[in-house]
Design a protein around this motif. Sequence first.
Motif, PDB file in Angstrom:
ATOM      1  N   ASN A 183       0.822  -1.210   0.000  1.00 40.05           N
ATOM      2  CA  ASN A 183       0.000   0.000   0.000  1.00 40.05           C
ATOM      3  C   ASN A 183       0.854   1.258   0.000  1.00 40.05           C
ATOM      4  N   PHE A 184       0.433   2.227  -0.827  1.00 39.44           N
ATOM      5  CA  PHE A 184       1.080   3.532  -0.910  1.00 39.44           C
ATOM      6  C   PHE A 184       0.028   4.580  -0.581  1.00 39.44           C
ATOM      7  N   GLY A 185       0.332   5.472   0.381  1.00 43.02           N
ATOM      8  CA  GLY A 185      -0.729   6.387   0.744  1.00 43.02           C
ATOM      9  C   GLY A 185      -0.349   7.440   1.761  1.00 43.02           C
ATOM     10  N   ASP A 186      -1.387   8.046   2.309  1.00 41.67           N
ATOM     11  CA  ASP A 186      -1.251   9.104   3.309  1.00 41.67           C
ATOM     12  C   ASP A 186      -1.959   8.659   4.585  1.00 41.67           C
ATOM     13  N   SER A 187      -2.445   9.601   5.368  1.00 44.30           N
ATOM     14  CA  SER A 187      -3.038   9.253   6.665  1.00 44.30           C
ATOM     15  C   SER A 187      -4.301   8.416   6.547  1.00 44.30           C
ATOM     16  N   ASN A 188      -4.954   8.448   5.397  1.00 44.96           N
ATOM     17  CA  ASN A 188      -6.162   7.658   5.237  1.00 44.96           C
ATOM     18  C   ASN A 188      -5.882   6.160   5.275  1.00 44.96           C
ATOM     19  N   SER A 189      -4.648   5.775   4.971  1.00 43.34           N
ATOM     20  CA  SER A 189      -4.312   4.344   4.985  1.00 43.34           C
ATOM     21  C   SER A 189      -3.033   4.045   5.760  1.00 43.34           C
ATOM     22  N   ASP A 190      -2.516   5.023   6.485  1.00 45.08           N
ATOM     23  CA  ASP A 190      -1.338   4.795   7.325  1.00 45.08           C
ATOM     24  C   ASP A 190      -1.704   3.871   8.483  1.00 45.08           C
ATOM     25  N   THR A 191      -0.881   2.855   8.701  1.00 50.18           N
ATOM     26  CA  THR A 191      -1.104   1.941   9.828  1.00 50.18           C
ATOM     27  C   THR A 191       0.008   2.055  10.870  1.00 50.18           C
ATOM     28  N   GLY A 192       0.715   3.181  10.853  1.00 51.13           N
ATOM     29  CA  GLY A 192       1.731   3.420  11.873  1.00 51.13           C
ATOM     30  C   GLY A 192       3.055   3.919  11.356  1.00 51.13           C
ATOM     31  N   GLY A 193       3.175   4.153  10.066  1.00 47.03           N
ATOM     32  CA  GLY A 193       4.441   4.598   9.499  1.00 47.03           C
ATOM     33  C   GLY A 193       4.890   5.959  10.002  1.00 47.03           C
ATOM     34  N   PHE A 194       3.962   6.908  10.022  1.00 47.32           N
ATOM     35  CA  PHE A 194       4.317   8.259  10.466  1.00 47.32           C
ATOM     36  C   PHE A 194       4.751   8.255  11.921  1.00 47.32           C
ATOM     37  N   TRP A 195       4.024   7.516  12.740  1.00 47.23           N
ATOM     38  CA  TRP A 195       4.316   7.524  14.178  1.00 47.23           C
ATOM     39  C   TRP A 195       5.520   6.662  14.511  1.00 47.23           C
ATOM     40  N   ALA A 196       5.926   5.790  13.584  1.00 47.89           N
ATOM     41  CA  ALA A 196       7.194   5.089  13.760  1.00 47.89           C
ATOM     42  C   ALA A 196       8.356   6.045  13.523  1.00 47.89           C
ATOM     43  N   ALA A 197       8.170   6.977  12.588  1.00 50.16           N
ATOM     44  CA  ALA A 197       9.212   7.951  12.282  1.00 50.16           C
ATOM     45  C   ALA A 197       9.215   9.110  13.274  1.00 50.16           C
ATOM     46  N   PHE A 198       8.011   9.502  13.725  1.00 50.63           N
ATOM     47  CA  PHE A 198       7.881  10.646  14.633  1.00 50.63           C
ATOM     48  C   PHE A 198       6.984  10.253  15.806  1.00 50.63           C
ATOM     49  N   PRO A 199       7.485   9.433  16.737  1.00 53.50           N
ATOM     50  CA  PRO A 199       6.631   8.897  17.810  1.00 53.50           C
ATOM     51  C   PRO A 199       5.997  10.005  18.657  1.00 53.50           C
ATOM     52  N   ALA A 200       4.684  10.006  18.710  1.00 54.97           N
ATOM     53  CA  ALA A 200       3.993  10.998  19.536  1.00 54.97           C
ATOM     54  C   ALA A 200       2.505  10.724  19.668  1.00 54.97           C
ATOM     55  N   GLN A 201       1.940   9.793  18.917  1.00 55.30           N
ATOM     56  CA  GLN A 201       0.498   9.607  18.928  1.00 55.30           C
ATOM     57  C   GLN A 201       0.020   9.139  20.303  1.00 55.30           C
ATOM     58  N   LYS A 202      -1.146   9.593  20.696  1.00 56.27           N
ATOM     59  CA  LYS A 202      -1.705   9.237  21.992  1.00 56.27           C
ATOM     60  C   LYS A 202      -3.213   9.115  21.894  1.00 56.27           C
ATOM     61  N   LEU A 203      -3.812   8.615  22.938  1.00 53.57           N
ATOM     62  CA  LEU A 203      -5.263   8.540  23.005  1.00 53.57           C
ATOM     63  C   LEU A 203      -5.855   9.938  22.846  1.00 53.57           C
ATOM     64  N   PRO A 204      -7.058  10.014  22.242  1.00 55.69           N
ATOM     65  CA  PRO A 204      -8.049   8.961  22.014  1.00 55.69           C
ATOM     66  C   PRO A 204      -7.888   8.175  20.701  1.00 55.69           C
ATOM     67  N   PHE A 205      -6.842   8.429  19.920  1.00 62.07           N
ATOM     68  CA  PHE A 205      -6.647   7.642  18.711  1.00 62.07           C
ATOM     69  C   PHE A 205      -6.562   6.160  19.077  1.00 62.07           C
ATOM     70  N   GLY A 206      -7.266   5.332  18.320  1.00 62.64           N
ATOM     71  CA  GLY A 206      -7.256   3.894  18.557  1.00 62.64           C
ATOM     72  C   GLY A 206      -8.207   3.408  19.618  1.00 62.64           C
ATOM     73  N   MET A 207      -8.984   4.281  20.220  1.00 58.50           N
ATOM     74  CA  MET A 207      -9.775   3.930  21.390  1.00 58.50           C
ATOM     75  C   MET A 207     -10.822   2.849  21.125  1.00 58.50           C
ATOM     76  N   THR A 208     -11.407   2.819  19.937  1.00 61.88           N
ATOM     77  CA  THR A 208     -12.542   1.937  19.681  1.00 61.88           C
ATOM     78  C   THR A 208     -12.140   0.481  19.529  1.00 61.88           C
ATOM     79  N   TYR A 209     -11.109   0.217  18.747  1.00 63.03           N
ATOM     80  CA  TYR A 209     -10.743  -1.166  18.453  1.00 63.03           C
ATOM     81  C   TYR A 209      -9.488  -1.619  19.182  1.00 63.03           C
ATOM     82  N   PHE A 210      -8.452  -0.815  19.117  1.00 63.88           N
ATOM     83  CA  PHE A 210      -7.166  -1.225  19.677  1.00 63.88           C
ATOM     84  C   PHE A 210      -7.053  -0.926  21.167  1.00 63.88           C
ATOM     85  N   GLY A 211      -7.829   0.032  21.643  1.00 62.74           N
ATOM     86  CA  GLY A 211      -7.756   0.411  23.048  1.00 62.74           C
ATOM     87  C   GLY A 211      -6.529   1.228  23.384  1.00 62.74           C
ATOM     88  N   LYS A 212      -5.781   1.622  22.382  1.00 65.96           N
ATOM     89  CA  LYS A 212      -4.571   2.418  22.539  1.00 65.96           C
ATOM     90  C   LYS A 212      -4.197   2.987  21.172  1.00 65.96           C
TER      91      LYS A 212
END
Length: 376
Positions: free
Chosen positions: A29-58
């Motif tokens: 897959n080639f894409g942007d935030s609509n299909s990113d599964t963690g690439g951006f946050w692997a490069a620039f770690p900072a994501q936090k809740l409430p992102f992921g709250m519904t399915y992943f719980g984190k």
Amino acid sequence: MSFLFFALLILASPSTFTDARCDFPAIFNFGDSNSDTGGFWAAFPAQKLPFGMTYFGKPAGRASDGRAAIDFIAQGLGLPFLSPYLQSIGSNFTHGANFATAASTVLLPMTSLFVSGLSPFSLAIQLNQMKEFRSRVLEFSPQGNYYLPPKDIFSKSLYIFDIGQNDFTGRLADIGIPGVKKYLPQVVSTISWTIKEIYNELGGRTFMVFNLAPVGCFPAFLTELPHNTSDLDMYGCMISYNNAVLDYNKMLKDTLSQTRDQLPDATLVYVDTHSVKLELFQHPKDHGFVYGTRACCGEGGGEYNFNPLVFCGNSKEINGKNISTSTCDDPQNYVSWDGIHATEAANKIVAFGILNGSLFDPPFPLSKYCDLHPIG
């Protein structure tokens, strides 16, 4: 009940699926935030809740409360979630890789992430990463425990492109629709060139290219982009911006048709995700939602619940006052998660439309190649 929703309900029924494995062994897959599964946050770690709250719980690297459409597509094809190429710990590339990163563009950004907000991982960089990935597979697979696919996987895999939205919206506020339209042909031609490169250099034969969403319905752009009430349609979406998206989508569709003629033994599909997203924004209640153009996670309340000065999950001091976003308790009732991206519930409906083949041009029956799995 609309025909689209009825079709989606049929697709959701477990009785329409089997447990057989799909014939696509991998997705790239080639894409942007609509299909990113963690690439951006692997490069620039900072994501936090409430992102992921519904399915992943984190936080899970998705720009949503849960899963992205690409997650549901992988599940429907009997494959695991795609590991981000940039994630060095915990990745398994046996069934493909995700080169998408949030804020990515098709065209090479002219400034840094910290100036423009655009990712350095443009489509050209993602393609180079794909080529490097293939080189490593040819070098190491199947030796050792590298979680790599077999060497012959590249001609059998599905290649997905879900990118271009940031090229369209990144400078809209500054140069307007006429200014953006000047470089959109280059965006389309770059996507076409990339497909040819994968075809010729990597052996790819099956491609899906998603078109652009109706950005004139997004809470963020309804808040940020200049417009007046006469530019709003009966659904509260901006007519001029949505018409500009339609012009781009037609250009993309026409270009892919020409590209298809140049790749005689390839399957190249234009995927009209725009139509599903527009339907959700225009008739949210017909599809089980309550709110169309209002963000679940945001600040400011009102019609859109979006504050361009403080994004979902953040706090900021403004005029001596600490401002924090809040998150709804029922994201399943919202089409928009944070004003720019969709909720998991909306992503699931988009994925249904893709998996049932109703959005494809030319028609491409996935069921001919895959025994689709239920997504839930």
